[in-house]
Design a protein around this motif. Sequence first.
Motif, PDB file in Angstrom:
ATOM      1  N   ARG A   1      50.790  13.753  48.912  1.00 21.93           N
ATOM      2  CA  ARG A   1      51.641  13.731  50.106  1.00 21.93           C
ATOM      3  C   ARG A   1      52.036  12.299  50.458  1.00 21.93           C
ATOM      4  O   ARG A   1      53.198  12.017  50.754  1.00 21.93           O
ATOM      5  N   GLU A   2      51.069  11.384  50.373  1.00 20.80           N
ATOM      6  CA  GLU A   2      51.365   9.975  50.635  1.00 20.80           C
ATOM      7  C   GLU A   2      52.357   9.434  49.612  1.00 20.80           C
ATOM      8  O   GLU A   2      53.277   8.688  49.960  1.00 20.80           O
ATOM      9  N   ARG A   3      52.168   9.807  48.350  1.00 17.07           N
ATOM     10  CA  ARG A   3      53.100   9.372  47.304  1.00 17.07           C
ATOM     11  C   ARG A   3      54.502   9.902  47.576  1.00 17.07           C
ATOM     12  O   ARG A   3      55.491   9.208  47.375  1.00 17.07           O
ATOM     13  N   TRP A   4      54.592  11.179  48.027  1.00 21.79           N
ATOM     14  CA  TRP A   4      55.901  11.762  48.326  1.00 21.79           C
ATOM     15  C   TRP A   4      56.614  10.976  49.420  1.00 21.79           C
ATOM     16  O   TRP A   4      57.781  10.643  49.298  1.00 21.79           O
ATOM     17  N   PHE A   5      55.907  10.675  50.504  1.00 17.86           N
ATOM     18  CA  PHE A   5      56.557   9.972  51.610  1.00 17.86           C
ATOM     19  C   PHE A   5      57.002   8.565  51.200  1.00 17.86           C
ATOM     20  O   PHE A   5      58.074   8.110  51.607  1.00 17.86           O
TER      21      PHE A   5
ATOM     22  N   PRO B   1      62.824  26.071  49.981  1.00 19.64           N
ATOM     23  CA  PRO B   1      62.068  25.164  49.113  1.00 19.64           C
ATOM     24  C   PRO B   1      61.548  23.909  49.815  1.00 19.64           C
ATOM     25  O   PRO B   1      60.438  23.463  49.511  1.00 19.64           O
ATOM     26  N   VAL B   2      62.305  23.349  50.746  1.00 20.69           N
ATOM     27  CA  VAL B   2      61.846  22.133  51.417  1.00 20.69           C
ATOM     28  C   VAL B   2      60.600  22.422  52.242  1.00 20.69           C
ATOM     29  O   VAL B   2      59.608  21.697  52.173  1.00 20.69           O
ATOM     30  N   ARG B   3      60.641  23.497  53.017  1.00 18.01           N
ATOM     31  CA  ARG B   3      59.484  23.861  53.835  1.00 18.01           C
ATOM     32  C   ARG B   3      58.264  24.162  52.957  1.00 18.01           C
ATOM     33  O   ARG B   3      57.158  23.712  53.219  1.00 18.01           O
ATOM     34  N   ARG B   4      58.473  24.920  51.897  1.00 19.32           N
ATOM     35  CA  ARG B   4      57.362  25.282  51.002  1.00 19.32           C
ATOM     36  C   ARG B   4      56.810  24.055  50.277  1.00 19.32           C
ATOM     37  O   ARG B   4      55.608  23.933  50.066  1.00 19.32           O
ATOM     38  N   PHE B   5      57.687  23.151  49.902  1.00 18.14           N
ATOM     39  CA  PHE B   5      57.270  21.909  49.247  1.00 18.14           C
ATOM     40  C   PHE B   5      56.380  21.097  50.186  1.00 18.14           C
ATOM     41  O   PHE B   5      55.300  20.644  49.809  1.00 18.14           O
ATOM     42  N   LYS B   6      56.840  20.907  51.414  1.00 14.35           N
ATOM     43  CA  LYS B   6      56.049  20.138  52.385  1.00 14.35           C
ATOM     44  C   LYS B   6      54.712  20.813  52.676  1.00 14.35           C
ATOM     45  O   LYS B   6      53.692  20.141  52.816  1.00 14.35           O
ATOM     46  N   ASP B   7      54.718  22.137  52.770  1.00  8.74           N
ATOM     47  CA  ASP B   7      53.458  22.858  52.972  1.00  8.74           C
ATOM     48  C   ASP B   7      52.513  22.656  51.795  1.00  8.74           C
ATOM     49  O   ASP B   7      51.309  22.456  51.975  1.00  8.74           O
ATOM     50  N   ALA B   8      53.047  22.700  50.575  1.00  8.31           N
ATOM     51  CA  ALA B   8      52.217  22.522  49.376  1.00  8.31           C
ATOM     52  C   ALA B   8      51.598  21.129  49.338  1.00  8.31           C
ATOM     53  O   ALA B   8      50.470  20.945  48.861  1.00  8.31           O
ATOM     54  N   LEU B   9      52.301  20.142  49.838  1.00  9.81           N
ATOM     55  CA  LEU B   9      51.772  18.778  49.829  1.00  9.81           C
ATOM     56  C   LEU B   9      50.502  18.640  50.667  1.00  9.81           C
ATOM     57  O   LEU B   9      49.674  17.769  50.395  1.00  9.81           O
ATOM     58  N   PHE B  10      50.326  19.485  51.676  1.00 11.19           N
ATOM     59  CA  PHE B  10      49.108  19.421  52.496  1.00 11.19           C
ATOM     60  C   PHE B  10      47.858  19.713  51.669  1.00 11.19           C
ATOM     61  O   PHE B  10      46.765  19.271  52.016  1.00 11.19           O
ATOM     62  N   ASP B  11      48.014  20.440  50.563  1.00 11.71           N
ATOM     63  CA  ASP B  11      46.875  20.731  49.693  1.00 11.71           C
ATOM     64  C   ASP B  11      46.491  19.546  48.823  1.00 11.71           C
ATOM     65  O   ASP B  11      45.439  19.552  48.183  1.00 11.71           O
ATOM     66  N   PHE B  12      47.334  18.523  48.786  1.00  8.72           N
ATOM     67  CA  PHE B  12      47.114  17.355  47.940  1.00  8.72           C
ATOM     68  C   PHE B  12      47.435  16.091  48.733  1.00  8.72           C
ATOM     69  O   PHE B  12      48.516  15.502  48.579  1.00  8.72           O
ATOM     70  N   PRO B  13      46.494  15.644  49.603  1.00  7.29           N
ATOM     71  CA  PRO B  13      46.779  14.521  50.507  1.00  7.29           C
ATOM     72  C   PRO B  13      47.277  13.252  49.817  1.00  7.29           C
ATOM     73  O   PRO B  13      48.202  12.600  50.311  1.00  7.29           O
ATOM     74  N   GLY B  14      46.706  12.887  48.683  1.00 11.81           N
ATOM     75  CA  GLY B  14      47.172  11.698  47.974  1.00 11.81           C
ATOM     76  C   GLY B  14      48.600  11.857  47.491  1.00 11.81           C
ATOM     77  O   GLY B  14      49.400  10.918  47.521  1.00 11.81           O
TER      78      GLY B  14
END
Length: 153
Positions: free
Chosen positions: A102-106, A87-100
Motif C-alpha cells: 500500500r505504501e509502495r502504491w501511494f 476496480p479502483v475500489r477493489r484495488f484499494k481494498d486489496a492493498l489493505f491486506d498488504f501494508p508495505g
Amino acid sequence: MISTLDFQSDFGRSWWLEPETGEVLFCTEDGVEETGESADDLEERGAVMVDALSSRDAYRDMETFISGVEEGPAKDRLWRAISGNRPVRRFKDALFDFPGMRERWFAFHDRVLRRYAVEWLVDVGVWTGRRPRRPWSSSASSALLRRLFPRSS
C-alpha cells in the motif's frame, strides 16, 4: 493541484487553476465559495478548468503498478481486484491486506500524478516545461513548480 487530477467530480462541480498565482479553486453550481465567481467568470479572467484523469488512465496506472510487483499473493490479489466491477475500489481494498504494498502504491501514484500534472500544465499552455533560470522566483511558472515540487530542506 495534483490531488485535483485524481478527483472525479459530479456535473456542476469543477476545479480551476489560476495561472498567475497557481491557486486552485473549487467551483460548484453556486460558484466559488470564497468569491462567488461562476465557472464562466473564472474562464473569462483566464483561469483554466482542471481535467481529472479518466478512469482509463487510473486503470492503466494500476496495471502498470501491478506489473512491477513481485510474483506472489499480493500480485495475484491485485490482478483479481482490478478484473471485476469497481476496480479502483477493489484495488484499494486489496492493498489493505498488504501494508508495505500500500505504501509502495501511494509513492508510485504520487509520482504518476506529478507527471500527469506537468503534462497537463504544458498541454494547456500554463507552463513551458522548462525550469526557470532563477528557481523559486515570483513568476507564475515558479509558483506552480513550488506547488508541484516543494523544496526539501
